[in-house]
Design a protein around this motif. Structure first.
Motif, PDB file in Angstrom:
ATOM      1  N   LYS A  59       0.831  -1.190   0.000  1.00  0.00           N
ATOM      2  CA  LYS A  59       0.000   0.000   0.000  1.00  0.00           C
ATOM      3  C   LYS A  59       0.876   1.255   0.000  1.00  0.00           C
ATOM      4  CE  LYS A  59      -3.897   2.320   0.365  1.00  0.00           C
ATOM      5  NZ  LYS A  59      -4.781   2.130   1.548  1.00  0.00           N
ATOM      6  N   LEU A  60       1.933   1.224   0.796  1.00  0.00           N
ATOM      7  CA  LEU A  60       2.838   2.371   0.831  1.00  0.00           C
ATOM      8  C   LEU A  60       3.496   2.574  -0.528  1.00  0.00           C
ATOM      9  CD1 LEU A  60       4.248   4.597   2.375  1.00  0.00           C
ATOM     10  CD2 LEU A  60       5.877   2.916   3.257  1.00  0.00           C
ATOM     11  N   GLY A  61       3.912   1.492  -1.174  1.00  0.00           N
ATOM     12  CA  GLY A  61       4.502   1.587  -2.501  1.00  0.00           C
ATOM     13  C   GLY A  61       3.526   2.164  -3.514  1.00  0.00           C
ATOM     14  N   ALA A  62       2.268   1.719  -3.454  1.00  0.00           N
ATOM     15  CA  ALA A  62       1.248   2.232  -4.369  1.00  0.00           C
ATOM     16  C   ALA A  62       1.003   3.718  -4.133  1.00  0.00           C
ATOM     17  CB  ALA A  62      -0.047   1.447  -4.201  1.00  0.00           C
ATOM     18  N   LEU A  63       0.969   4.132  -2.876  1.00  0.00           N
ATOM     19  CA  LEU A  63       0.782   5.546  -2.556  1.00  0.00           C
ATOM     20  C   LEU A  63       1.933   6.395  -3.098  1.00  0.00           C
ATOM     21  CD1 LEU A  63      -0.391   5.176   1.163  1.00  0.00           C
ATOM     22  CD2 LEU A  63      -1.817   5.938  -0.748  1.00  0.00           C
ATOM     23  N   LEU A  64       3.148   5.881  -2.991  1.00  0.00           N
ATOM     24  CA  LEU A  64       4.310   6.613  -3.487  1.00  0.00           C
ATOM     25  C   LEU A  64       4.264   6.750  -5.007  1.00  0.00           C
ATOM     26  CD1 LEU A  64       7.111   5.068  -1.228  1.00  0.00           C
ATOM     27  CD2 LEU A  64       6.230   7.404  -1.133  1.00  0.00           C
ATOM     28  N   PRO A  76      -0.699   3.944   6.533  1.00  0.00           N
ATOM     29  CA  PRO A  76      -0.759   3.535   5.131  1.00  0.00           C
ATOM     30  C   PRO A  76      -1.990   2.705   4.789  1.00  0.00           C
ATOM     31  CG  PRO A  76       0.965   2.351   6.320  1.00  0.00           C
ATOM     32  CD  PRO A  76       0.506   3.454   7.201  1.00  0.00           C
ATOM     33  N   LYS A  77      -2.468   1.896   5.731  1.00  0.00           N
ATOM     34  CA  LYS A  77      -3.634   1.047   5.449  1.00  0.00           C
ATOM     35  C   LYS A  77      -4.890   1.882   5.233  1.00  0.00           C
ATOM     36  CE  LYS A  77      -2.062  -3.131   7.837  1.00  0.00           C
ATOM     37  NZ  LYS A  77      -2.349  -4.109   8.920  1.00  0.00           N
ATOM     38  N   GLU A  78      -5.030   2.969   5.980  1.00  0.00           N
ATOM     39  CA  GLU A  78      -6.227   3.801   5.883  1.00  0.00           C
ATOM     40  C   GLU A  78      -6.087   4.923   4.840  1.00  0.00           C
ATOM     41  OE1 GLU A  78      -5.654   1.863   9.689  1.00  0.00           O
ATOM     42  OE2 GLU A  78      -4.499   3.496   8.803  1.00  0.00           O
ATOM     43  N   ALA A  79      -4.870   5.139   4.349  1.00  0.00           N
ATOM     44  CA  ALA A  79      -4.625   6.246   3.422  1.00  0.00           C
ATOM     45  C   ALA A  79      -5.318   5.997   2.089  1.00  0.00           C
ATOM     46  CB  ALA A  79      -3.128   6.427   3.207  1.00  0.00           C
ATOM     47  N   SER A  80      -5.762   7.075   1.452  1.00  0.00           N
ATOM     48  CA  SER A  80      -6.451   6.970   0.164  1.00  0.00           C
ATOM     49  C   SER A  80      -5.531   7.448  -0.951  1.00  0.00           C
ATOM     50  CB  SER A  80      -7.732   7.803   0.180  1.00  0.00           C
ATOM     51  OG  SER A  80      -7.443   9.169   0.402  1.00  0.00           O
ATOM     52  N   TYR A  81      -5.825   6.994  -2.170  1.00  0.00           N
ATOM     53  CA  TYR A  81      -4.996   7.354  -3.310  1.00  0.00           C
ATOM     54  C   TYR A  81      -5.212   8.806  -3.731  1.00  0.00           C
ATOM     55  CZ  TYR A  81      -4.234   2.340  -3.512  1.00  0.00           C
ATOM     56  OH  TYR A  81      -3.891   1.048  -3.195  1.00  0.00           O
ATOM     57  N   ASP A  82      -6.393   9.330  -3.511  1.00  0.00           N
ATOM     58  CA  ASP A  82      -6.609  10.732  -3.860  1.00  0.00           C
ATOM     59  C   ASP A  82      -5.802  11.657  -2.947  1.00  0.00           C
ATOM     60  OD1 ASP A  82      -8.215  10.031  -1.705  1.00  0.00           O
ATOM     61  OD2 ASP A  82      -9.773  11.482  -2.185  1.00  0.00           O
ATOM     62  N   SER A  83      -5.641  11.261  -1.669  1.00  0.00           N
ATOM     63  CA  SER A  83      -4.809  12.076  -0.774  1.00  0.00           C
ATOM     64  C   SER A  83      -3.354  12.015  -1.209  1.00  0.00           C
ATOM     65  CB  SER A  83      -4.958  11.599   0.668  1.00  0.00           C
ATOM     66  OG  SER A  83      -4.422  10.296   0.844  1.00  0.00           O
ATOM     67  N   ALA A  84      -2.895  10.843  -1.680  1.00  0.00           N
ATOM     68  CA  ALA A  84      -1.526  10.727  -2.188  1.00  0.00           C
ATOM     69  C   ALA A  84      -1.322  11.633  -3.396  1.00  0.00           C
ATOM     70  CB  ALA A  84      -1.215   9.277  -2.548  1.00  0.00           C
ATOM     71  N   MET A  85      -2.358  11.735  -4.232  1.00  0.00           N
ATOM     72  CA  MET A  85      -2.281  12.611  -5.395  1.00  0.00           C
ATOM     73  C   MET A  85      -2.136  14.077  -4.961  1.00  0.00           C
ATOM     74  SD  MET A  85      -2.372  12.660  -8.757  1.00  0.00           S
ATOM     75  CE  MET A  85      -3.240  11.176  -9.321  1.00  0.00           C
ATOM     76  N   TRP A  86      -2.923  14.492  -3.973  1.00  0.00           N
ATOM     77  CA  TRP A  86      -2.841  15.873  -3.491  1.00  0.00           C
ATOM     78  C   TRP A  86      -1.480  16.166  -2.863  1.00  0.00           C
ATOM     79  CZ3 TRP A  86      -5.692  19.512  -5.214  1.00  0.00           C
ATOM     80  CH2 TRP A  86      -7.028  19.277  -5.574  1.00  0.00           C
ATOM     81  N   ILE A  87      -0.958  15.215  -2.124  1.00  0.00           N
ATOM     82  CA  ILE A  87       0.365  15.411  -1.511  1.00  0.00           C
ATOM     83  C   ILE A  87       1.434  15.505  -2.597  1.00  0.00           C
ATOM     84  CG2 ILE A  87       2.073  14.418   0.053  1.00  0.00           C
ATOM     85  CD1 ILE A  87      -0.275  13.067   1.528  1.00  0.00           C
ATOM     86  N   GLY A  88       1.279  14.701  -3.650  1.00  0.00           N
ATOM     87  CA  GLY A  88       2.205  14.783  -4.779  1.00  0.00           C
ATOM     88  C   GLY A  88       2.144  16.126  -5.474  1.00  0.00           C
ATOM     89  N   ILE A  89       0.943  16.699  -5.593  1.00  0.00           N
ATOM     90  CA  ILE A  89       0.795  18.034  -6.178  1.00  0.00           C
ATOM     91  C   ILE A  89       1.553  19.057  -5.331  1.00  0.00           C
ATOM     92  CG2 ILE A  89      -0.860  19.894  -6.622  1.00  0.00           C
ATOM     93  CD1 ILE A  89      -2.877  17.729  -7.432  1.00  0.00           C
ATOM     94  N   CYS A  90       1.417  18.947  -4.013  1.00  0.00           N
ATOM     95  CA  CYS A  90       2.134  19.869  -3.117  1.00  0.00           C
ATOM     96  C   CYS A  90       3.640  19.747  -3.300  1.00  0.00           C
ATOM     97  CB  CYS A  90       1.749  19.588  -1.666  1.00  0.00           C
ATOM     98  SG  CYS A  90       0.060  20.072  -1.248  1.00  0.00           S
ATOM     99  N   GLN A  91       4.131  18.537  -3.466  1.00  0.00           N
ATOM    100  CA  GLN A  91       5.566  18.358  -3.682  1.00  0.00           C
ATOM    101  C   GLN A  91       5.996  18.988  -5.006  1.00  0.00           C
ATOM    102  OE1 GLN A  91       8.529  15.017  -2.551  1.00  0.00           O
ATOM    103  NE2 GLN A  91       7.509  14.280  -4.397  1.00  0.00           N
ATOM    104  N   GLY A  92       5.163  18.858  -6.033  1.00  0.00           N
ATOM    105  CA  GLY A  92       5.480  19.468  -7.309  1.00  0.00           C
ATOM    106  C   GLY A  92       5.523  20.972  -7.248  1.00  0.00           C
ATOM    107  N   LEU A  93       4.682  21.574  -6.406  1.00  0.00           N
ATOM    108  CA  LEU A  93       4.652  23.032  -6.264  1.00  0.00           C
ATOM    109  C   LEU A  93       5.860  23.568  -5.501  1.00  0.00           C
ATOM    110  CD1 LEU A  93       0.870  23.557  -5.399  1.00  0.00           C
ATOM    111  CD2 LEU A  93       2.000  24.047  -7.579  1.00  0.00           C
ATOM    112  N   ALA A  94       6.566  22.672  -4.814  1.00  0.00           N
ATOM    113  CA  ALA A  94       7.691  23.094  -3.972  1.00  0.00           C
ATOM    114  C   ALA A  94       9.001  23.186  -4.744  1.00  0.00           C
ATOM    115  CB  ALA A  94       7.843  22.141  -2.790  1.00  0.00           C
ATOM    116  N   VAL A  95       8.940  23.334  -6.075  1.00  0.00           N
ATOM    117  CA  VAL A  95      10.165  23.498  -6.851  1.00  0.00           C
ATOM    118  C   VAL A  95      10.750  24.896  -6.678  1.00  0.00           C
ATOM    119  CG1 VAL A  95       9.501  21.792  -8.573  1.00  0.00           C
ATOM    120  CG2 VAL A  95       8.873  24.182  -8.921  1.00  0.00           C
ATOM    121  N   PHE A  96       9.965  25.814  -6.138  1.00  0.00           N
ATOM    122  CA  PHE A  96      10.426  27.192  -6.000  1.00  0.00           C
ATOM    123  C   PHE A  96      11.170  27.373  -4.677  1.00  0.00           C
ATOM    124  CE2 PHE A  96       6.574  27.273  -8.609  1.00  0.00           C
ATOM    125  CZ  PHE A  96       7.103  27.816  -9.776  1.00  0.00           C
TER     126      PHE A  96
END
Length: 292
Positions: free
Chosen positions: A107-112, A165-185
């Motif tokens: 699950k953690l791998g899928a979230l990543l 990780p068991k309770e985490a959702s894939y949409d939340s992983a997507m939002w966290i990934g968006i935040c990481q992408g915005l942190a290029v500045f």
């Protein structure tokens, strides 16, 4: 003198990389004060981040090995399910498919993997703007202030929950990934944004911090490969190239020494203290650029 500057930058990178206070912002602010230009793009920053990524891999190698093996297992199960699908279509039978995501590490791998998608898209499209921002006298300072606001709001909101990780959702992983992408500045803390996003999604602090650390690895490696072409820049010399690599080694070594204590600090300290630090650094950065 440039070697001394690079060693200082490497130590700063190693210490603040695992704190929600923007290592990129610190590097860019110090480079401007030292008179270091970005004739080689963001190659230096990418190399220093690669050094601290090596520290993450070394110290969390057991967890990362399990995640890698589970990702390989997921891939093999996908291939197996495809074969079963083809077989069922040909024979008319109804064989059962293997369950792809089972257990904590899968699950953690899928979230990543999910989080990597928006990070890669935003990081690649925003790299030119990131380079312009790195040369700006005010963007790093403003980024520190914005990071401080986000950390303070998240802390005062008492965000966070009990999700792992068991309770985490894939949409939340997507939002966290968006935040990481915005942190290029520069000044916008990657860990600050991803940590706050994870807490706002209801993750517990320990898992949020670890997830933020792990998801930085593909982003750092990807950023390095987008900048590797700058080794052929006209400003790059053999001596400077060796100095960059030496600085990377220093960053990795110091990172190994401090990562456990800094990660524990993020897990246990209130985010408001990091917010206050970001406010102070942001104000000092802006003031110095207007004075000097």
């Amino acid at each position: 003198m440039i070697v001394v500057y690079l060693i200082l930058l490497a130590v700063i990178q190693a210490v603040v990389e695992f704190l929600p206070v923007s290592s990129m912002g610190h590097l860019c602010a110090l480079e401007q004060l030292m008179g270091i230009n970005h004739g080689t793009g963001l190659l230096l920053e990418a190399i220093l981040h690669l050094g601290t990524a090596a520290a993450i891999i070394f110290l969390f190698r057991k967890d990362l090995k399990k995640i890698a093996l589970e990702l390989l297992g997921m891939f093999m199960d996908l291939i197996g399910n495809l074969n079963i699908y083809i077989y069922n279509k040909k024979t008319g039978k109804n064989l059962n498919y293997a369950r792809i995501v089972t257990g904590t590490y899968r699950k953690l791998g899928a979230l990543l993997v999910i989080s990597m998608i928006p990070t890669a898209l935003l990081g690649f499209t925003g790299r030119r703007l990131a380079l312009l921002a790195a040369d700006s006298p005010i963007v790093p300072g403003i980024g520190f202030l914005l990071t401080g606001v986000l950390l303070l709001v998240t802390d005062l909101n008492k965000s966070g929950g009990k999700k792992g990780p068991k309770e985490a959702s894939y949409d939340s992983a997507m939002w966290i990934g968006i935040c990481q992408g915005l942190a290029v500045f520069p000044g916008i803390s990657r860990m600050g944004l991803t940590l706050c996003a994870a807490l706002l999604c209801g993750y517990n602090r320990k898992f949020a911090v670890r997830f933020s650390v792990f998801m930085s690895l593909p982003a750092i490696v990807g950023a390095f490969f987008t900048e590797i072409g700058n080794f052929g820049a006209s400003e790059m010399t053999v001596g400077l190239g060796f100095a960059y690599v030496f600085a990377m080694v220093i960053a990795g070594f110091v990172g190994c020494l401090v990562i456990r204590s800094t990660v524990a600090m993020v897990q246990n300290m209130k985010l408001r203290y990091f917010a206050y630090y970001s406010f102070a650094v942001g104000i000092i950065t802006l003031a110095l650029n207007f004075v000097l």
